[in-house]
Design an enzyme around this catalytic site. Structure first.
Site, PDB file in Angstrom:
ATOM      1  CG  ASP A  13      -1.715   1.234   1.409  1.00 37.44           C
ATOM      2  OD1 ASP A  13      -1.842   1.989   0.415  1.00 37.44           O
ATOM      3  OD2 ASP A  13      -2.230   1.471   2.520  1.00 37.44           O
ATOM      4  CG  ASN A  15      -2.886   5.433  -1.734  1.00 35.95           C
ATOM      5  OD1 ASN A  15      -2.981   4.361  -1.132  1.00 35.95           O
ATOM      6  ND2 ASN A  15      -3.793   5.866  -2.581  1.00 35.95           N
ATOM      7  CG  ASP A  17      -6.029   3.281   0.106  1.00 38.31           C
ATOM      8  OD1 ASP A  17      -5.136   2.403   0.153  1.00 38.31           O
ATOM      9  OD2 ASP A  17      -6.684   3.521  -0.928  1.00 38.31           O
ATOM     10  CG  ASP A  21      -1.242   1.797  -3.733  1.00 34.62           C
ATOM     11  OD1 ASP A  21      -0.016   1.691  -3.897  1.00 34.62           O
ATOM     12  OD2 ASP A  21      -1.751   2.333  -2.722  1.00 34.62           O
ATOM     13  CG  ASP A  90      -4.627 -11.401 -15.700  1.00 35.46           C
ATOM     14  OD1 ASP A  90      -5.282 -12.160 -16.435  1.00 35.46           O
ATOM     15  OD2 ASP A  90      -4.078 -11.762 -14.648  1.00 35.46           O
ATOM     16  CG  ASP A 186      -8.893 -14.974 -16.610  1.00 39.73           C
ATOM     17  OD1 ASP A 186      -8.217 -15.363 -15.652  1.00 39.73           O
ATOM     18  OD2 ASP A 186     -10.141 -14.977 -16.622  1.00 39.73           O
ATOM     19  CD  GLU A 240      -6.462 -19.420 -15.625  1.00 33.89           C
ATOM     20  OE1 GLU A 240      -6.581 -19.781 -14.453  1.00 33.89           O
ATOM     21  OE2 GLU A 240      -7.304 -18.683 -16.175  1.00 33.89           O
ATOM     22  CG  HIS A 312      -4.570 -14.842  -8.742  1.00 28.75           C
ATOM     23  ND1 HIS A 312      -3.769 -15.257  -9.785  1.00 28.75           N
ATOM     24  CD2 HIS A 312      -5.819 -14.739  -9.260  1.00 28.75           C
ATOM     25  CE1 HIS A 312      -4.507 -15.399 -10.872  1.00 28.75           C
ATOM     26  NE2 HIS A 312      -5.753 -15.089 -10.584  1.00 28.75           N
ATOM     27  CG  ASP A 313      -6.823 -18.347  -9.585  1.00 29.71           C
ATOM     28  OD1 ASP A 313      -7.460 -17.435  -9.028  1.00 29.71           O
ATOM     29  OD2 ASP A 313      -6.660 -18.410 -10.822  1.00 29.71           O
TER      30      ASP A 313
END
Ligand code: GLC
Ligand code: CA
Length: 537
Positions: A13, A15, A17, A21, A90, A186, A240, A312-313
């Protein structure tokens, strides 16, 4: 070549929040470079309602405000290039978000310019969605059903419509003109659906429609069109391919239909589960080795493999194929076991420090749609504890917890409370601690990447597996122009005496890399999860 995959929301992160990002990515590019990485794959950073965290795109030509804007994206791209790395995006074109303007138009009726952009029917077939319930949802406005292989909020595009294909090419050009170096595409083997959308097999829940949408009748034509654009820019395309087999992969990767440079296959991700990580069984090393070797042998000399253990899966690999107890040992061994195979290495954020699965008390604390719907859809008569144990083993959220940069507050990921729970083990497992520890998992990844790059045999060499029947040892050689390497990995929690293959007995060997500091190269007693890389003459 080595890729580093970033799932931006949980990377860094910048910034303040609580959400990762592109400012954070910008700050960490030197770190990524320090791993020996050649290229970065950015998971979707486009505007998205986040039904599937970025894989439901509502604008293909902009940046999600949570992540920054096009300006900061250009800065990230320029700095990536300055550091001598490439960047791929992606490309998610099997479906859009239901909030994409095309869909908002399409649902208005049958006579608008976008009416044929999606797959509408008066009567749905029997397909299930991979994510929730049936693959068809009735739209009140249009008075028809639309197809969604994934969630309701991810309507499938109608790729049979030439205008849709033009849109895809336009999106590719837009990013390529900006300087992007290629795409990870994807579920690309799903984009052409069988004519008439026939009913699927009712006894294959969730994937019953797959045979009608995987490798569909026009897939090669459509991909050839996209390939033309890619060729103009000399960019890389990595597809993929869920459920892809060696045979179908070779059709995409070789010969007259060659339309992709590499493909992500899934066979080796099923050594502890059946077709979805939600249906699991104990880890089976023989199954893992069989999958590895099948792809190594079949693609040898024809195409390049993608080598990966996490993304990420998938849940974290130490928690699956290794051991949280032997954290450093199994984390380093797993690195050696896949990186020295033939192909292009992918490292997913946090894998290089051995991040592990998260175990949250309540399903309500999870964020990933597939985890939540699996929980509510299957095994509903089991106890909550049993169902939660399934989530602990299978949830995609385990790979989506904030990156553990340091032992400080919020793991150094953010100054404020992060959008998703930090794994409580961050005080022990983090980048800062491992930077200072020569034998850490992090430094072992660096050594593996460097060693592979330095050796033609480890890059191009022929692969051969030994002792495939062993339930404890994974052993393979890489051979090229008289250079021989032997990679030996123990998956056992106890000591194992390792035997060398006949042709290696007595040969002069040198231990080049290992995960047990101070090992005697001739003592073939391997400790728990020990890995060694020998060079032979
Ligand atoms: C791919 C993505 C996954 C996403 C799905 C639908 O499998 O990797 O994260 O949920 O496609 O887009
Ligand atoms: Ca932020």
């Amino acid at each position: 070549m080595t890729f580093y995959q970033i799932w931006v929301r949980s990377f860094c992160d910048g910034n303040g929040d609580g959400i990762g990002d592109l400012y954070g990515v910008y700050k960490k590019l030197e770190y990524i470079k320090s791993l020996g990485v050649d290229a970065i794959w950015l998971c979707p950073v486009y505007p998205s309602p986040n039904a599937d965290y970025g894989y439901d795109i509502s604008d293909y030509r902009d940046i999600h405000p949570d992540f920054g804007d096009l300006d900061v994206f250009r800065k990230v791209l320029a700095k990536t290039h300055r550091l001598g790395m490439k960047l791929i995006m992606d490309l998610v074109v099997n479906h859009t978000s239901d909030e994409h303007p095309w869909f908002l138009e399409s649902r208005k009726g049958r006579d608008n310019p976008y009416s044929n952009y999606y797959i509408w029917r008066d009567k749905p077939n029997n397909w299930d969605s991979l994510f929730e319930g049936k693959a068809w949802t009735y739209d009140e406005v249009r008075g028809q059903y639309y197809l969604h292989i994934f969630s309701k909020k991810q309507p499938d595009l109608n790729m049979d419509n030439p205008e849709v294909r033009e849109e895809v090419k336009g999106i590719m050009r837009y990013w390529l003109d900006m300087g992007v170096d290629g795409f990870r595409e994807d579920v690309i083997n799903f984009i052409s659906k069988k004519e008439g959308l026939p009913d699927g097999l009712p006894f294959l829940p969730a994937i019953n429609g797959m045979f009608a949408y995987k490798d569909g009748p026009h897939i090669h034509e459509y991909l050839a069109e996209f390939r033309e654009v890619a060729k103009e820019y000399d960019c890389i395309q990595i597809g993929e391919g869920p459920m892809t087999t060696v045979k179908t992969a070779l059709m995409y990767l070789t010969g007259k239909n060659k339309s992709l440079d590499m493909m992500f296959s899934f066979d080796h991700m099923m050594a502890d589960c059946f077709y979805t990580e939600y249906i699991h069984h104990p880890f089976d090393l023989k199954k893992l080795k069989k999958a590895f070797s099948k792809w190594q042998y079949s693609l040898n000399g024809k195409a390049w493999n993608t080598l990966y253990l996490e993304n990420h899966d998938h849940p974290r690999v130490i928690s699956r194929y290794g051991s949280e107890k032997f954290h450093r040992e199994s984390g380093t061994m797993l690195a050696a076991c896949y990186i020295f195979q033939q192909g292009c290495t992918f490292i997913y954020q946090g894998q290089e420090i051995g991040m592990t699965n998260i175990r949250l008390r309540d399903i309500a604390e999870y964020k990933d749609i597939s985890s939540i719907t699996n929980f509510n859809r299957y095994h509903v008569n089991d106890t909550i504890e049993q169902r939660m144990r399934r989530i602990y083993r299978s949830s995609r959220d385990s790979s989506r917890t904030p990156m553990q940069w340091s032992g400080r507050r919020n793991a150094g990921f953010s100054r404020v409370k992060p959008w998703f729970t930090v794994n409580p083990n961050y005080r022990r497992i983090n980048v800062e601690a491992q930077e200072n520890e020569p034998d850490s998992i992090l430094n072992f990844y660096r050594k593996c990447v460097k060693l592979k790059k330095s050796s033609a045999a480890l890059t191009y060499g022929r692969y051969r597996e030994f002792f495939p029947g062993s339930r404890e040892i994974y052993m393979y050689e890489r051979v090229y122009k008289g250079h021989r390497w032997l990679i030996i990995c123990s998956f056992a929690k106890h000591n194992v005496i390792v035997q060398l293959p006949k042709e290696y007995a007595g040969a002069e060997k040198k231990l080049i890399l290992g995960n047990y500091p101070g090992t005697d190269p001739d003592d073939m007693c391997f400790g728990p999860y020990e890995a060694r890389v020998y060079a032979f003459r």
